[in-house]
Design an enzyme around this catalytic site. Structure first.
Site, PDB file in Angstrom:
ATOM      1  N   ASP A   1       7.194  16.485  33.794  1.00  0.00           N
ATOM      2  CA  ASP A   1       7.698  16.690  32.431  1.00  0.00           C
ATOM      3  C   ASP A   1       9.159  16.298  32.242  1.00  0.00           C
ATOM      4  O   ASP A   1       9.801  16.746  31.280  1.00  0.00           O
ATOM      5  CB  ASP A   1       7.539  18.152  31.987  1.00  0.00           C
ATOM      6  CG  ASP A   1       6.091  18.562  31.748  1.00  0.00           C
ATOM      7  OD1 ASP A   1       5.195  17.722  31.915  1.00  0.00           O
ATOM      8  OD2 ASP A   1       5.861  19.741  31.405  1.00  0.00           O
TER       9      ASP A   1
ATOM     10  N   CYS B   1      -0.076  15.271  32.284  1.00  0.00           N
ATOM     11  CA  CYS B   1       0.133  15.130  33.723  1.00  0.00           C
ATOM     12  C   CYS B   1      -1.019  14.571  34.558  1.00  0.00           C
ATOM     13  O   CYS B   1      -0.854  13.576  35.257  1.00  0.00           O
ATOM     14  CB  CYS B   1       0.585  16.461  34.293  1.00  0.00           C
ATOM     15  SG  CYS B   1      -0.443  17.851  33.819  1.00  0.00           S
TER      16      CYS B   1
ATOM     17  N   HIS C   1      -2.775  19.055  41.241  1.00  0.00           N
ATOM     18  CA  HIS C   1      -3.394  19.157  39.920  1.00  0.00           C
ATOM     19  C   HIS C   1      -4.511  18.142  39.699  1.00  0.00           C
ATOM     20  O   HIS C   1      -4.719  17.642  38.593  1.00  0.00           O
ATOM     21  CB  HIS C   1      -2.322  19.011  38.828  1.00  0.00           C
ATOM     22  CG  HIS C   1      -2.718  19.665  37.534  1.00  0.00           C
ATOM     23  ND1 HIS C   1      -2.077  19.421  36.346  1.00  0.00           N
ATOM     24  CD2 HIS C   1      -3.706  20.561  37.254  1.00  0.00           C
ATOM     25  CE1 HIS C   1      -2.628  20.126  35.382  1.00  0.00           C
ATOM     26  NE2 HIS C   1      -3.628  20.831  35.909  1.00  0.00           N
TER      27      HIS C   1
ATOM     28  N   ASP D   1       5.897  12.137  35.156  1.00  0.00           N
ATOM     29  CA  ASP D   1       4.481  11.970  34.806  1.00  0.00           C
ATOM     30  C   ASP D   1       4.235  11.883  33.307  1.00  0.00           C
ATOM     31  O   ASP D   1       3.148  11.505  32.876  1.00  0.00           O
ATOM     32  CB  ASP D   1       3.632  13.095  35.417  1.00  0.00           C
ATOM     33  CG  ASP D   1       4.011  14.483  34.923  1.00  0.00           C
ATOM     34  OD1 ASP D   1       5.041  14.616  34.227  1.00  0.00           O
ATOM     35  OD2 ASP D   1       3.284  15.446  35.253  1.00  0.00           O
TER      36      ASP D   1
END
Length: 477
Positions: free
Chosen positions: A39, A78, A161, A306
């Site tokens: 971010d 993301c 993630h 990202d």
């Protein structure tokens, strides 16, 4: 010249040729480090224009390397970008076009062990949309898997993630996984990294607490440095994914107080500034480690993000909007590449790039050979900033978000950018060279350009087999 002399000269030339070839073959492979921040907005660094956040170590990377001004993430969120960085493929081709829900958020893999395929309907929405994936398929070849075959020691540190335990980094080519799990954000930035909010307790299952109160960014920086120290004798690949600067926005007290004393402009959040400075501290820690071990000259270091910065925590001005949105503030990110002897120090490159190019660059630098990447190696640009890529860039987000974002696809072709909406919202066309803030929609006044881009976008969507939203009354074939 007699026959013996001719024979001796031929033998001498052959020996020189063999020695020369052997010398080239023995050239060490470069160490490769990717720092993929979470971010971090396009203007959140001193070297990208912030006069509030302090990033002296990252700014040094820019001075000693190459800074890209038109670098794009593969998505405005993301998980898709992370998949693109690892595989070199557009998120639409991989099948990950939305962020992946962790198990504690309801992202539970069914007994079949397969990703869902049925389109979903949301109350009050006019479109059925593709389901959220639960993991990245193991059939996808990652940069780590390619580099393992080249003899690299591989390490993932931080945010993953891309699925629960069966799909962790160690199943995708990484020898070591430190702190990577299905979590999209840290439970807390302070050891023991536990969150007990609203009755849902969770921690980072792959990172054991070490010292109560220790800051997560410092801990992960230590882990990266330790890996470098332990593997300095052979080529290594590190994918360092700081959970920073994702929510929850937390920082060290002394840094927060420091920034409270500063006058802010577009950037003025002292806690976010403290979090960014901790990130910068640990980039400096890594750089000092490389210098002390004399590894800097043979290390390719890539720093990026990202997606764009999250509003209203930060500001992406003069770019429009932020994370999750199809505008430049959601897609444009920092990109700094340092490789002494290859990347000319202090260079500025305006050529548009995208996340998959990082994969292609890594493959090129390591001599992997041809892969199925959608990206282009940046090495020609690093060697000659006047080079240009003749290509279009694409994005595909066939989902709704909790905000006012509706399903969209995007093409950037030359200076023009077209945003196609699937729910009937009027499409948008911008000339980014004349209108980088995306204020003037040219869609209805530049029909020729709009038609050209719509045709190219349609062809690309078919090429990558993108999943397209459907009207709720339509029946799937």
């Amino acid at each position: 010249m007699n026959t013996d002399k001719i024979f001796l000269r031929i033998i001498s030339l052959l020996v020189l040729l063999v020695l020369s070839t052997a010398g080239r073959a023995a050239a060490p492979k470069p160490n490769i480090i990717i720092i993929n921040v979470d971010d971090l907005g396009w203007s959140d660094l001193g070297c990208y224009g912030s006069d509030y956040y302090e990033t002296k170590h990252i700014d040094r990377l820019a001075r000693e390397g190459v800074r890209f001004t038109k670098a794009y993430a593969a998505a405005a969120i993301c998980s898709p970008t992370r998949a693109a960085l690892l595989t070199g493929k557009y998120p639409a081709r991989v099948g990950i076009t939305d962020w992946i829900r962790a198990e504690f958020q309801g992202g539970v893999v069914p007994p079949s062990g397969k990703n869902p395929t049925e389109y979903v309907t949301q109350a009050g929405k006019s479109l059925k949309t593709p389901p959220n994936p639960l993991f990245m398929e193991l059939a996808q070849m990652t940069s780590a898997e390619y580099l393992q075959k080249q003899g690299y020691a591989t390490c993932h540190v931080g945010k993953w993630h891309l699925g629960p335990e069966q799909w962790y980094p160690t199943s995708q080519g990484f020898n070591i996984n430190i702190a990577g799990s299905d979590l999209g954000q840290p439970p807390s930035y302070f050891d023991p990294y536990v969150n007990n909010n609203k009755g849902k307790s969770y921690n980072i299952p792959t990172l054991a607490p070490r010292k109560e109160g220790e800051f997560l960014t410092d801990r992960l920086g230590d882990e990266v440095v330790t890996f470098v120290q332990q593997h300095a004798g052979k080529p290594f690949f590190i994918s360092w994914n700081p959970y920073a600067v994702h929510t929850p926005i937390q920082g060290k007290k002394e840094y927060i107080e420091k920034y409270r004393q500063k006058q802010g402009g577009n950037h003025k959040n002292p806690v976010y500034a403290a979090l960014i400075q901790s990130l910068d501290d640990n980039v400096g820690k890594l750089v000092r480690c490389l210098d002390s071990l004399k590894l800097t000259q043979n290390t390719l270091l890539i720093f990026t993000s990202d997606n764009g910065g999250l509003l209203p925590i930060t500001s992406n001005l003069p770019l429009r909007s932020g994370k999750g949105y199809p505008y430049e503030g959601g897609l444009r990110v920092p990109l700094i590449v340092k490789w002494p002897g290859v990347a000319k120090a202090g260079s500025l490159i305006d050529e548009p790039t995208i996340s998959m190019d990082v994969f292609a660059t890594v493959m090129d630098a390591a001599g992997v050979g041809k892969t199925s990447s959608d990206g282009l190696s940046l090495l020609p640009l690093l060697r000659n900033a006047n080079q240009h890529f003749n290509r279009d860039l694409f994005w595909h987000f066939p989902h709704y978000r909790e905000t006012d974002v509706v399903p969209y696809s995007i093409i950037r072709s030359g200076n023009y950018k077209l945003i196609k909406y699937y729910d009937g919202t009027k499409n948008e066309l911008y000339n980014l060279a004349k209108d980088p803030t995306e204020k003037t929609n040219l869609y209805e006044t530049s029909n020729k350009e709009a038609n050209r881009l719509e045709s190219s976008l349609s062809n690309w969507l078919k090429k990558v087999n993108a999943k397209i939203p459907e009207n709720t009354t339509a029946k799937r074939q």
